[in-house]
Scaffold this active site. Structure first.
Site: not given
Ligand code: CAA
Length: 381
Positions: A156, A242-243, A268, A336, A340, A363, A367
């Site tokens: 993706w 990015g968010r 309308r 809505q 139509g 991004e 959830e």
């Molecule tokens: N800034 C810096 N470091 C961060 C951070 C942030 N905002 N968020 C997390 N971290 C670090 C944590 O500090 C941790 O590091 P340390 O262990 O060294 O302290 C590490 O990242 C892991 O974090 P978690 O322990 O919180 O990990 P987790 O697995 O429990 O959760 C998560 C992480 C927030 C769920 C993460 O996996 C996440 O954001 N997932 C979603 C991914 C995503 O957004 N994907 C989008 C794809 S890109 C896209 O869509 C682009 C496009 O094409 C449009």
């Protein structure tokens, strides 16, 4: 506290609005129907400075603030969310990360043409089995001394076949978990790098989404961003900014649908009067306007915090969560109100409704935003 936009902000907003109305609107239905990437339009957006808005002019950018970026993203997204996701990825996931964490050589070689919009970038984190659970990277980057050997598949990927530069997250030290991940700059055309199938999507059909395959791709060591093992932190920090871009995109989709619904409700007639004179429609419009305003304020506040150098991770997650839900709700109501006519392509709102859905997914899904927000508020206890 000052809610007033500056003269410069208003000029940028107007320039983006004019561009969207004059250059993006005319072919948008055709591009959506036939899944055509807006290549010509993106080139013009580069010339106007929309592809590297926040990059320092010394690296080819427009040197503007994040508020300007939000304003431009909203206007472009009102009309064409396929063009705006390309803009968002290039600005906030690729240029921002390179400027903030790249070496001077990486900036000269990659950031300058990306910020000028001469080339496009892609951000490659998601994998077939690692979307939300982004630490579970299966793509590997084995350290071979002066280069990394890259193997794996990404899924993706926005700008998948139109990009020239790809920021690829890959695992180098599996025993270290997420602290073993690196971000490598991969160039299109590197041996072993194959662009896979194009996804046929529900919405943002003009954007070019592909899977990517890497087989023994030799990536020079100097293409790693940051220290060894910095890749996951790089991805998280980049996604936080990015968010804000995706919140602005959702805001634009919502306000685009609202403006169309407002206009239609004044034209309308039903039961002897314009439909906005029926309370059923007027109340829908009131709710849409209120929620859009709240989404706009949240998005601009996240942007402002980022511009001030203050923490904004929680606020950008809140803005994206809220704005994307507003986009979904508003576009459904806009269809809505159109009745139509809302269900046919010519009136644009059905496309905006399809486009809105992705803002709750990419991004970071809604959830995932709730995970980020709940952790932030619980950490403050
Ligand atoms: N800034 C810096 N470091 C961060 C951070 C942030 N905002 N968020 C997390 N971290 C670090 C944590 O500090 C941790 O590091 P340390 O262990 O060294 O302290 C590490 O990242 C892991 O974090 P978690 O322990 O919180 O990990 P987790 O697995 O429990 O959760 C998560 C992480 C927030 C769920 C993460 O996996 C996440 O954001 N997932 C979603 C991914 C995503 O957004 N994907 C989008 C794809 S890109 C896209 O869509 C682009 C496009 O094409 C449009």
């Amino acid at each position: 506290m000052n809610f007033q936009l500056t003269e410069e902000h208003l000029m940028i907003q107007q320039a983006a609005r004019d561009f969207a109305q004059n250059e993006l609107l005319p072919g948008v239905i055709d591009r959506d129907t036939h899944e055509k990437f807006p290549a010509e339009q993106i080139k013009k957006m580069g010339e106007l400075g929309f592809m590297g808005m926040m990059v320092d002019p010394k690296y080819g950018g427009a040197g503007l603030d994040t508020i300007s970026y939000v304003l431009a993203m909203e206007e472009i997204s009102k009309v064409d969310a396929s063009a705006s996701v390309c803009m968002s990825v290039n600005n906030s996931l690729v240029c921002w990360g390179l400027e903030k964490f790249g070496t001077e050589e990486q900036k000269q070689k990659y950031l300058v043409p990306l910020a000028k919009g001469e080339i496009i970038g892609a951000f490659c984190l998601s994998e077939p089995e690692a979307g939300s659970d982004a630490t579970s990277q299966k793509t590997t980057a084995i350290d071979m001394g002066d280069y990394y050997l890259l193997n794996g598949t990404k899924n993706w990927i926005t700008n998948g076949s139109s990009a020239s530069v790809y920021l690829v997250m890959a695992q180098t030290h599996p025993e270290k978990g997420h602290r073993g991940i690196n971000c490598l700059i991969v160039e299109r055309g590197m041996e072993g790098f194959v662009i896979g199938k194009k996804e046929e999507k529900m919405g943002i059909r003009g954007s070019d989404t592909h899977s990517l395959m890497f087989t023994d791709v030799k990536v020079p060591k100097e293409n790693r961003i940051g220290e060894d093992g910095f890749g996951f932190k790089f991805a998280m920090k980049t996604l936080s900014g990015g968010r804000i871009g995706i919140a602005a995109q959702a805001l634009g989709i919502a306000s685009g649908a609202y403006e169309l619904a407002l206009k239609y409700s004044k034209e309308r007639k039903a039961f002897g009067k314009e439909i906005y004179k029926h309370q059923a429609i007027a109340f829908k419009l009131a709710d849409m306007a209120t929620e859009i305003e709240a989404a706009r304020l949240m998005t601009l506040r996240a942007a402002w915090l980022k511009d001030q150098g203050l923490p904004f991770d929680k606020e950008s997650a809140m803005a994206k969560l809220f704005a994307s839900e507003v986009a979904m709700k508003t576009t459904i109501e806009a269809v809505q109100i159109h009745g139509g006519y809302g269900y046919v392509k010519e009136f644009h709102v059905e496309r905006l409704m399809r486009d809105a859905k992705i803002t709750q997914i990419y991004e970071g899904t809604s959830e995932i935003q709730r995970i980020v927000i709940s952790r932030a508020i619980l950490d403050q206890q």
